[in-house]
Design an enzyme around this catalytic site. Structure first.
Site, PDB file in Angstrom:
ATOM      1  N   ARG A 146       0.867  -1.175   0.000  1.00  6.41           N
ATOM      2  CA  ARG A 146       0.000   0.000   0.000  1.00  6.41           C
ATOM      3  C   ARG A 146       0.907   1.229   0.000  1.00  6.41           C
ATOM      4  O   ARG A 146       2.091   1.139   0.339  1.00  6.41           O
ATOM      5  CB  ARG A 146      -0.882   0.003   1.254  1.00  6.41           C
ATOM      6  CG  ARG A 146      -1.872  -1.142   1.262  1.00  6.41           C
ATOM      7  CD  ARG A 146      -2.646  -1.166   2.554  1.00  6.41           C
ATOM      8  NE  ARG A 146      -3.464   0.030   2.729  1.00  6.41           N
ATOM      9  CZ  ARG A 146      -4.101   0.348   3.850  1.00  6.41           C
ATOM     10  NH1 ARG A 146      -4.009  -0.451   4.896  1.00  6.41           N
ATOM     11  NH2 ARG A 146      -4.828   1.443   3.931  1.00  6.41           N
ATOM     12  N   HIS A 147       0.366   2.369  -0.354  1.00  7.68           N
ATOM     13  CA  HIS A 147       1.109   3.627  -0.256  1.00  7.68           C
ATOM     14  C   HIS A 147       1.461   3.889   1.216  1.00  7.68           C
ATOM     15  O   HIS A 147       0.875   3.284   2.127  1.00  7.68           O
ATOM     16  CB  HIS A 147       0.226   4.763  -0.781  1.00  7.68           C
ATOM     17  CG  HIS A 147      -1.115   4.765  -0.111  1.00  7.68           C
ATOM     18  ND1 HIS A 147      -1.309   5.301   1.137  1.00  7.68           N
ATOM     19  CD2 HIS A 147      -2.294   4.225  -0.496  1.00  7.68           C
ATOM     20  CE1 HIS A 147      -2.561   5.106   1.491  1.00  7.68           C
ATOM     21  NE2 HIS A 147      -3.190   4.444   0.518  1.00  7.68           N
ATOM     22  N   ASN A 173      -5.666   8.901   5.921  1.00  6.38           N
ATOM     23  CA  ASN A 173      -5.573   7.750   6.841  1.00  6.38           C
ATOM     24  C   ASN A 173      -5.551   8.274   8.276  1.00  6.38           C
ATOM     25  O   ASN A 173      -6.206   7.721   9.158  1.00  6.38           O
ATOM     26  CB  ASN A 173      -4.297   6.927   6.597  1.00  6.38           C
ATOM     27  CG  ASN A 173      -4.254   6.215   5.260  1.00  6.38           C
ATOM     28  OD1 ASN A 173      -3.181   5.960   4.715  1.00  6.38           O
ATOM     29  ND2 ASN A 173      -5.413   5.895   4.707  1.00  6.38           N
ATOM     30  N   ARG A 182      -0.722   9.699  -3.532  1.00  8.44           N
ATOM     31  CA  ARG A 182      -0.060   8.977  -2.448  1.00  8.44           C
ATOM     32  C   ARG A 182       0.774   7.783  -2.928  1.00  8.44           C
ATOM     33  O   ARG A 182       1.756   7.423  -2.282  1.00  8.44           O
ATOM     34  CB  ARG A 182      -1.063   8.562  -1.369  1.00  8.44           C
ATOM     35  CG  ARG A 182      -2.313   7.834  -1.838  1.00  8.44           C
ATOM     36  CD  ARG A 182      -3.362   7.918  -0.724  1.00  8.44           C
ATOM     37  NE  ARG A 182      -4.567   7.104  -0.950  1.00  8.44           N
ATOM     38  CZ  ARG A 182      -5.623   7.512  -1.644  1.00  8.44           C
ATOM     39  NH1 ARG A 182      -5.602   8.679  -2.259  1.00  8.44           N
ATOM     40  NH2 ARG A 182      -6.697   6.731  -1.755  1.00  8.44           N
ATOM     41  N   GLU A 237      -7.752   3.544  -6.110  1.00 14.77           N
ATOM     42  CA  GLU A 237      -8.531   2.913  -5.039  1.00 14.77           C
ATOM     43  C   GLU A 237     -10.010   2.777  -5.424  1.00 14.77           C
ATOM     44  O   GLU A 237     -10.526   3.545  -6.263  1.00 14.77           O
ATOM     45  CB  GLU A 237      -8.370   3.736  -3.746  1.00 14.77           C
ATOM     46  CG  GLU A 237      -9.072   3.197  -2.504  1.00 14.77           C
ATOM     47  CD  GLU A 237      -8.739   1.733  -2.165  1.00 14.77           C
ATOM     48  OE1 GLU A 237      -8.768   0.866  -3.060  1.00 14.77           O
ATOM     49  OE2 GLU A 237      -8.488   1.456  -0.977  1.00 14.77           O
ATOM     50  N   HIS A 240      -3.490   0.515  -3.315  1.00 15.81           N
ATOM     51  CA  HIS A 240      -4.393   0.888  -2.216  1.00 15.81           C
ATOM     52  C   HIS A 240      -5.015  -0.361  -1.578  1.00 15.81           C
ATOM     53  O   HIS A 240      -5.041  -1.425  -2.196  1.00 15.81           O
ATOM     54  CB  HIS A 240      -5.497   1.793  -2.769  1.00 15.81           C
ATOM     55  CG  HIS A 240      -4.945   2.960  -3.530  1.00 15.81           C
ATOM     56  ND1 HIS A 240      -4.738   4.192  -2.960  1.00 15.81           N
ATOM     57  CD2 HIS A 240      -4.513   3.067  -4.817  1.00 15.81           C
ATOM     58  CE1 HIS A 240      -4.223   5.018  -3.868  1.00 15.81           C
ATOM     59  NE2 HIS A 240      -4.080   4.355  -5.003  1.00 15.81           N
TER      60      HIS A 240
END
Ligand code: ATP
Ligand code: F6P
Length: 479
Positions: free
Chosen positions: A253-254, A260, A304, A324, A389
């Protein structure tokens, strides 16, 4: 396009009923009319030509696309609890061997025909050598009588070195050779192949009425004959893209994003300071895992993932398909906001997360469908690192690991963790490498609102033994 369509309770879009549409038909979301096509993919090839591997991959791929498929392996019908026969059993002049092998094929085909009678069962794979024209004709006639299409897939390969390595890699661990000396077992398997070579008939012009795909030397050449419909061409296209060169796929994932941190979903936020720390650490993690292997980095088009991968010293490619899951009207909200503003949707998503489609957005099922070209390209490629994502990663992971639609949307994929997937003969090996850079957990348990909080120390780093070695690896082998 979406605006013209109505939403079903499962979140699937339905075309407005037109005069031509038969109401009894049901679509499974991937463009297949469930009641239209039933295909028996008949594998053809000498032993150790990768037939079982192809069959298993195809079942996994189709299952991932919600196309119900099942493999019928004739060898499993032949095996009994008595000691396994040696190569002479496969000698075609051995009448008893021939009778038993025919009985096994008959039992497998009978079961397959029964299986096809159940609604929604679309593709069966008959995994056996099916090495003679007579045997293939027998299968075709039976399938014709049952109204099942046949697609013969031959794997032809005469590379002695590859065959020997196939024997060493997979055949010596077969139940046929349990507890036997590996040298003797390899020789016996070689003899078995010789028995088949005596009678083997490749697909040729005598069988030009059959629908077939002949894959020569692991795809160096592919001959296609009489493909009849969309589903058949989809199967063939997938098979054409497979290769068996050793390689791995890394997925991450980033780095932690500002969204987040605030618990918001969707958006196109920048990475946080801790996300930046992960981005700076990622090249070292990749180097630790991949060494000097050449690889290409794929990202989404969102900031991201680009920010997270910017220190990686490899060629990069941004894919829209890796963006995403689109959360539609809920984009930018927290789970608590969604529960408050869209309580029914919040519940509906928990009840069937895979199929639930956000208003004006996507479902997991939608994401899988848009990821298909990515999977196809991944199959064609060698070493790839994907920075993407949570939802997208889950869908890619589900393809490689064969995870179910119930489980995959709930899978925990922590931030700041690199996952290495290595395709093996009959499965995928997994290794997780944690970066030990703190991050919030974005995982929400069914029924909860989940405030994004820091992950506990214990789930970020490896077991004490591994951590004590100065490494942060937590190897998980799932084959
Ligand atoms: P059997 O008839 O004994 O069941 P099989 O043809 O099903 O044999 P597999 O068990 O699938 O053979 O053999 C797997 C091995 O074949 C793996 O090591 C895999 O790398 C290799 N392989 C996969 N695809 C091919 C191919 N197209 N040609 C040759 N080898 C392949
Ligand atoms: O030899 C490989 C094998 O998969 C055996 O395990 C099995 O009995 C046989 O092929 C099935 O194929 P056939 O159609 O030749 O009987």
């Amino acid at each position: 396009y979406k605006a013209d369509l109505a939403r079903t309770p499962q979140g699937d879009f339905m075309r407005p009923t037109s005069g031509r549409r038969r109401s009894s038909r049901s679509a499974n979301g991937v463009g297949v009319q469930v009641e239209d096509t039933r295909i028996c993919v008949v594998m053809v090839g000498l032993p150790a030509r990768g037939k079982s591997l192809i069959a298993q991959k195809l079942v996994r791929y189709l299952g991932w696309l919600s196309i119900t498929a099942k493999c019928f392996n004739v060898g499993n019908y032949r095996r009994t609890n008595t000691p396994q026969p040696n190569a002479s059993f496969f000698d075609f002049s051995n009448k008893e061997g021939e009778r038993l092998r025919r009985a096994a094929a008959q039992a497998a085909v009978d079961d397959m025909c029964k299986w096809f009678k159940l609604p929604g069962n679309l593709i069966a794979i008959l995994d056996a050598t099916n090495s003679t024209k007579e045997r293939r004709r027998w299968i075709k006639d039976r399938c014709d009588r049952e109204g099942i299409e046949t697609l013969f897939v031959e794997s032809k390969c005469d590379d002695e070195e590859l065959i020997m390595s196939n024997i060493r890699e997979v055949k010596l661990t077969s139940p046929d050779y349990k507890g036997q000396d590996p040298e003797e077992a390899a020789q016996d398997f070689r003899n078995r192949i010789m028995m088949y070579e005596r009678v083997y008939e490749t697909l040729d012009e005598d069988e030009s009425d059959l629908t077939y795909c002949k894959v020569i030397d692991v795809g160096a050449q592919v001959i296609i004959n009489r493909l009849q419909d969309y589903l058949q061409s989809r199967v063939v296209y997938y098979l054409m893209n497979l290769h068996i060169k050793p390689r791995s796929i890394w997925i991450s994932r980033h780095g932690e994003s500002m969204f987040n941190l605030s618990g918001q979903i969707g958006g196109d936020a920048n990475i946080s300071d801790r996300g930046e720390m992960y981005a700076r650490k990622l090249p070292e993690l990749v180097k630790q895992s991949a060494g000097d292997l050449p690889l290409t980095v794929w990202t989404s088009t969102l900031k991201r993932t680009a920010q997270t991968s910017r220190f990686l010293p490899y060629e990069k490619l941004a894919w829209k398909a890796l963006d995403e899951l689109d959360s539609g009207v809920c984009d930018g909200l927290t789970y608590a906001d969604i529960e408050k503003e869209y309580p029914q949707d919040f519940k509906a998503r928990d009840a069937d997360k895979y199929n639930y489609r956000y208003l004006g957005g996507e479902s997991y099922r939608d994401v899988v469908i848009r990821l298909e070209p990515i999977i196809m390209e991944l199959e064609r490629s060698e070493n790839i690192l994907i920075v993407t994502h949570q939802a997208v990663l889950r869908c890619i992971y589900a393809y490689f690991m064969g995870s179910s639609q119930e489980k995959s949307p709930w899978m925990e994929v922590p931030l700041h963790c690199l996952i290495k997937l290595t395709p093996r003969a009959y499965g995928t090996q997994e290794e997780r490498i944690h970066a030990d850079v703190p991050a919030v957990s974005t995982w929400r348990e069914k029924g909860s609102k989940a405030v994004h909080a820091d992950t506990p120390e214990s789930s970020r780093i490896g077991s004490p033994v591994l951590a004590g070695q100065g490494k942060l690896n937590v190897p998980v082998l799932k084959v």
